[in-house]
Design an enzyme around this catalytic site. Structure first.
Site, PDB file in Angstrom:
ATOM      1  CG  ASN A  10      -1.692   1.252   1.418  1.00  0.00           C
ATOM      2  OD1 ASN A  10      -1.803   2.057   0.481  1.00  0.00           O
ATOM      3  ND2 ASN A  10      -2.253   1.449   2.610  1.00  0.00           N
ATOM      4  CD1 TRP A  11       3.893   1.273  -2.595  1.00  0.00           C
ATOM      5  CD2 TRP A  11       4.240   2.620  -4.361  1.00  0.00           C
ATOM      6  NE1 TRP A  11       4.963   0.775  -3.297  1.00  0.00           N
ATOM      7  CE2 TRP A  11       5.194   1.577  -4.386  1.00  0.00           C
ATOM      8  CE3 TRP A  11       4.253   3.577  -5.380  1.00  0.00           C
ATOM      9  CZ2 TRP A  11       6.161   1.486  -5.395  1.00  0.00           C
ATOM     10  CZ3 TRP A  11       5.208   3.480  -6.386  1.00  0.00           C
ATOM     11  CH2 TRP A  11       6.161   2.446  -6.377  1.00  0.00           C
ATOM     12  CE  LYS A  12       0.103   3.383   4.794  1.00  0.00           C
ATOM     13  NZ  LYS A  12       0.059   3.553   6.234  1.00  0.00           N
ATOM     14  CG  HIS A  94      -5.798   1.882   5.229  1.00  0.00           C
ATOM     15  ND1 HIS A  94      -5.386   2.795   6.182  1.00  0.00           N
ATOM     16  CD2 HIS A  94      -4.753   1.046   5.042  1.00  0.00           C
ATOM     17  CE1 HIS A  94      -4.150   2.510   6.535  1.00  0.00           C
ATOM     18  NE2 HIS A  94      -3.735   1.459   5.860  1.00  0.00           N
ATOM     19  CD  GLU A  96      -2.864   5.498   6.849  1.00  0.00           C
ATOM     20  OE1 GLU A  96      -2.843   5.577   5.605  1.00  0.00           O
ATOM     21  OE2 GLU A  96      -1.905   5.042   7.510  1.00  0.00           O
ATOM     22  CD  GLU A 165      -3.545  -2.629   7.426  1.00  0.00           C
ATOM     23  OE1 GLU A 165      -2.459  -2.909   6.921  1.00  0.00           O
ATOM     24  OE2 GLU A 165      -4.134  -1.552   7.212  1.00  0.00           O
ATOM     25  N   GLY A 171       2.582   1.967  10.844  1.00  0.00           N
ATOM     26  CA  GLY A 171       3.608   3.000  10.706  1.00  0.00           C
ATOM     27  C   GLY A 171       4.321   3.363  11.996  1.00  0.00           C
ATOM     28  CB  SER A 210       5.148  -2.120  12.109  1.00  0.00           C
ATOM     29  OG  SER A 210       4.750  -0.786  12.377  1.00  0.00           O
ATOM     30  N   GLY A 231       2.710  -1.267   4.309  1.00  0.00           N
ATOM     31  CA  GLY A 231       2.760   0.144   3.931  1.00  0.00           C
ATOM     32  C   GLY A 231       4.181   0.580   3.626  1.00  0.00           C
ATOM     33  N   GLY A 232       4.845   1.165   4.615  1.00  0.00           N
ATOM     34  CA  GLY A 232       6.170   1.770   4.416  1.00  0.00           C
ATOM     35  C   GLY A 232       7.178   0.868   3.727  1.00  0.00           C
TER      36      GLY A 232
END
Ligand code: PEP
Length: 249
Positions: A10-12, A94, A96, A165, A171, A210, A231-232
């Site tokens: 997930n590149w956000k 998600h 966010e 999640e 993150g 994470s 993600g990251g």
């Protein structure tokens, strides 16, 4: 039941055309490990078309969709448009988006249903806050979230996956102990089977929060963990490919 693992990035809100080389690097690893693990990359909407054209056959996804099939929704993007641009899946729900865009379970369910109607596969996210976990309510909150956001029809083991999640793990570098992941995934599996019968036993349950190369193998070894939403650590092939390899092992 044996389920092939799925690792989705997930590149956000990261990535421009300068990053398409990373997409190619990740798709190359997916091709090398074809048959051992499924890989997908959910890039920003602006990159979907170019990413998909550059890596034919590789699963490029979106990060959100609008619940309507079309209409007066300035700035929004519907499932058919994403499909047309080359997306083959989308994330919905998600945390966010649930938080920043006030998306509730009813909205998330409608989005999942819209995606499935258009032929997009779905990764539906659920997860508890740290306050909910501290209060001992994580299992109750997350299984209720899943029940309320599950599409009313059309979800199968092929076109639908769930990502657990924990919000406090996204993150932050914090990861639940494996016992807590196993307990949550068992509860989500039971909820899926209750709602979807046989099909629910085949739906993949991803863990997200994470995940890195250094913890991936331990997480993938947990009962009922069928992959990861990352993600990251999905932003570069150098970080993401070792996670994919751990899932294939
Ligand atoms: C995510 O946002 O879906 C996620 C899991 O992020 P990270 O891997 O960076 O914690």
């Amino acid at each position: 039941m044996s389920r092939r693992k799925l690792v989705a990035g997930n590149w956000k809100m990261h990535g421009t055309s300068a990053d398409l080389g990373e997409v190619r690097g990740i798709a190359e690893a997916a091709r090398r490990l074809d048959g051992q693990v499924d890989v997908a990359l959910c890039v920003p909407a602006t990159l979907i078309h170019r990413a998909a054209e550059g890596v034919p056959g590789f699963a490029i996804g979106a990060q959100d969709i609008h619940m309507a099939d079309k209409g007066a929704h300035t700035g929004d993007i519907c499932a058919a448009m994403l499909h047309d641009a080359g997306a083959r899946l989308t994330i919905v729900g998600h945390s966010e988006r649930r938080d920043a865009h006030r998306e509730d379970d009813t909205t998330v369910r409608a989005k999942a249903e819209a995606a499935l109607r258009s032929g997009l596969k779905v990764i539906l996210c659920v997860g508890e806050s740290d306050a909910e976990r501290d209060a001992g309510r994580a299992l109750e909150v997350v299984t209720a979230q899943l029940r309320a956001s599950l599409p009313s029809e059309g979800a199968t083991a092929v076109n639908f996956a769930v990502a657990y999640e924990p919000i406090w793990a996204i993150g932050t570098g914090k990861v639940p102990v494996t016992h807590d992941i196993a307990e949550m995934h068992a509860a989500l599996r039971a909820t899926l089977v209750e709602a979807l019968g046989e099909e629910g036993a085949g739906v993949r349950l991803l863990y997200g929060g994470s995940v890195k190369a250094s913890n991936a193998a331990e997480i993938f070894a947990v009962e009922d963990v069928d992959g990861a939403l990352v993600g990251g650590a999905s932003l570069t092939a150098a970080d993401f490919v070792p996670i994919v390899e751990a899932a294939a092992a």
